[in-house]
Scaffold this motif. Structure first.
Motif, PDB file in Angstrom:
ATOM      1  N   ASP A 176      -6.876  -3.174  -1.971  1.00 41.98           N
ATOM      2  CA  ASP A 176      -6.637  -3.092  -3.408  1.00 41.98           C
ATOM      3  C   ASP A 176      -7.186  -4.353  -4.072  1.00 41.98           C
ATOM      4  O   ASP A 176      -6.566  -5.425  -4.028  1.00 41.98           O
ATOM      5  CB  ASP A 176      -5.131  -2.944  -3.654  1.00 41.98           C
ATOM      6  N   SER A 185      -5.671  -6.569   2.080  1.00 37.09           N
ATOM      7  CA  SER A 185      -5.519  -5.390   1.238  1.00 37.09           C
ATOM      8  C   SER A 185      -6.875  -4.759   0.945  1.00 37.09           C
ATOM      9  O   SER A 185      -7.906  -5.438   0.971  1.00 37.09           O
ATOM     10  CB  SER A 185      -4.838  -5.762  -0.080  1.00 37.09           C
ATOM     11  N   ALA A 228       0.809  -1.225   0.000  1.00 39.32           N
ATOM     12  CA  ALA A 228       0.000   0.000   0.000  1.00 39.32           C
ATOM     13  C   ALA A 228       0.840   1.272   0.000  1.00 39.32           C
ATOM     14  O   ALA A 228       0.434   2.288  -0.572  1.00 39.32           O
ATOM     15  CB  ALA A 228      -0.951  -0.002   1.200  1.00 39.32           C
TER      16      ALA A 228
END
Length: 338
Positions: A217, A215, A186
């Motif tokens: 993401d 995460s 990150a």
């Protein structure tokens, strides 16, 4: 979620109805993790994804027993370690290691790189003598793509990507079976993110590692994971393999998250419909009744406020905690602006 009553030999770690509540002055406790059940299978990467504040990192910390569960159970390699003392947990923390989001903060600025990587070797008494320790540190640095001479530097003398490689080397020093990766890319530039993900995949192949990859993401989770668990407000709301979840999400929250991920093809991106959520994530001090996502769900119905949905089978290994799994997503995609 219960995936059968017995724990099979391929399950390396398990969380069973885990709750981690933090006391808050003058109010009810913060329900950071509130009934999470997960199994991490040996050799896989389980991706745990969700917005900030969903409880992902606390779940990872609880698996390492770096925070104490309020209730529920934590098992590692078939052993219930929930009530173990800190001294007894030392053996567990050799088998389960962690790589943190911010390598600058997780590395002691007063220590050299070599000293940081050597710390688990000393704690777990894995090598005898200073010479053997230096050789092992050099091997670990080489394993993560760093020159051994960088061991004499301090963290502030390294780039962000180099510091994260040091964090990975330190995590591997104890020869763990499971590595919890808490937002490991990150804080890195995009080009460096790809390098670190490729490194992690290579290490997994070569060392037979198991990962819990935490995460926000979604693209990184898809790239890294064999299975995915989506987390919202302290609960798991959807699980499955990436192909199931990314192509046919069954929970409205997952569909909304995926609709916000940019597509590389400009033509596809222009035609793509987005699902817009309104409002903020509710407070974990006082979560909504029934379905926790209902206050932001464009397709919430009256019974969503009354019934707390279980994580039920959609198809095969695909599970979702939604009373109208799949149906609500199809309605949202048809009228995304609603």
């Amino acid at each position: 979620m219960k995936e059968g009553n017995a724990i099979s030999a391929d399950v390396l770690a398990e969380l069973d109805d885990l709750r981690v509540w933090f006391p808050a002055a003058g109010s009810a406790p913060v329900r950071a993790v509130d009934g999470v059940s997960l199994r991490v299978r040996r050799g896989e990467t389980l991706g745990l994804v969700g917005e900030s504040g969903s409880g992902k990192s606390t779940t990872g910390l609880a698996l390492l027993r770096l925070v104490d569960p309020t209730s529920g159970r934590v098992r590692v390699a078939g052993e219930d370690v929930t009530g173990w003392s800190r001294r007894r947990l030392r053996a567990v923390r050799r088998r389960v290691a962690m790589v943190f989001q911010d390598p600058q903060a997780s590395l002691d600025p007063r220590h050299t790189v070599a000293a940081s990587v050597a710390e688990p070797l000393v704690v777990h008494r894995l090598v005898d003598g200073a010479d053997a320790r230096r050789r092992r540190v050099a091997e670990l640095l080489d394993l993560v793509g760093l020159r051994p001479e960088l061991g004499e530097r301090h963290p502030h003398e390294l780039s962000g990507g180099q510091r994260q490689r040091v964090g990975i080397a330190r995590a591997l020093a104890g020869e763990p079976d499971l590595v919890v990766l808490d937002e490991p890319i990150a804080s890195l530039d995009l080009s460096v993110q790809a390098q670190i993900m490729n490194l992690l995949r290579r290490l997994q192949r070569e060392l037979g590692l198991t990962y819990l990859f935490i995460s926000h993401d979604l693209a990184a989770v898809e790239h890294m994971s064999d299975r995915v668990a989506v987390m919202y407000l302290g609960r798991i709301v959807e699980t499955g393999d990436p192909a199931q979840i990314y192509r046919e999400p069954a929970h409205p929250y997952t569909a909304a998250l995926l609709s916000a991920v940019p597509v590389a093809d400009p033509a596809v991106e222009r035609e793509r419909r987005r699902i817009i959520l309104t409002g903020d994530i509710p407070s974990p001090v006082d979560p909504p009744s029934g379905c926790r996502f209902r206050t932001r769900c464009p397709r919430a119905r009256a019974d969503c406020a009354e019934t707390d949905p279980a994580l039920d089978v959609v198809a095969g290994d695909h599970r979702a905690a939604c009373l109208y799994a799949g149906e609500a997503v199809r309605e949202m995609r048809a009228t995304p602006s609603a």
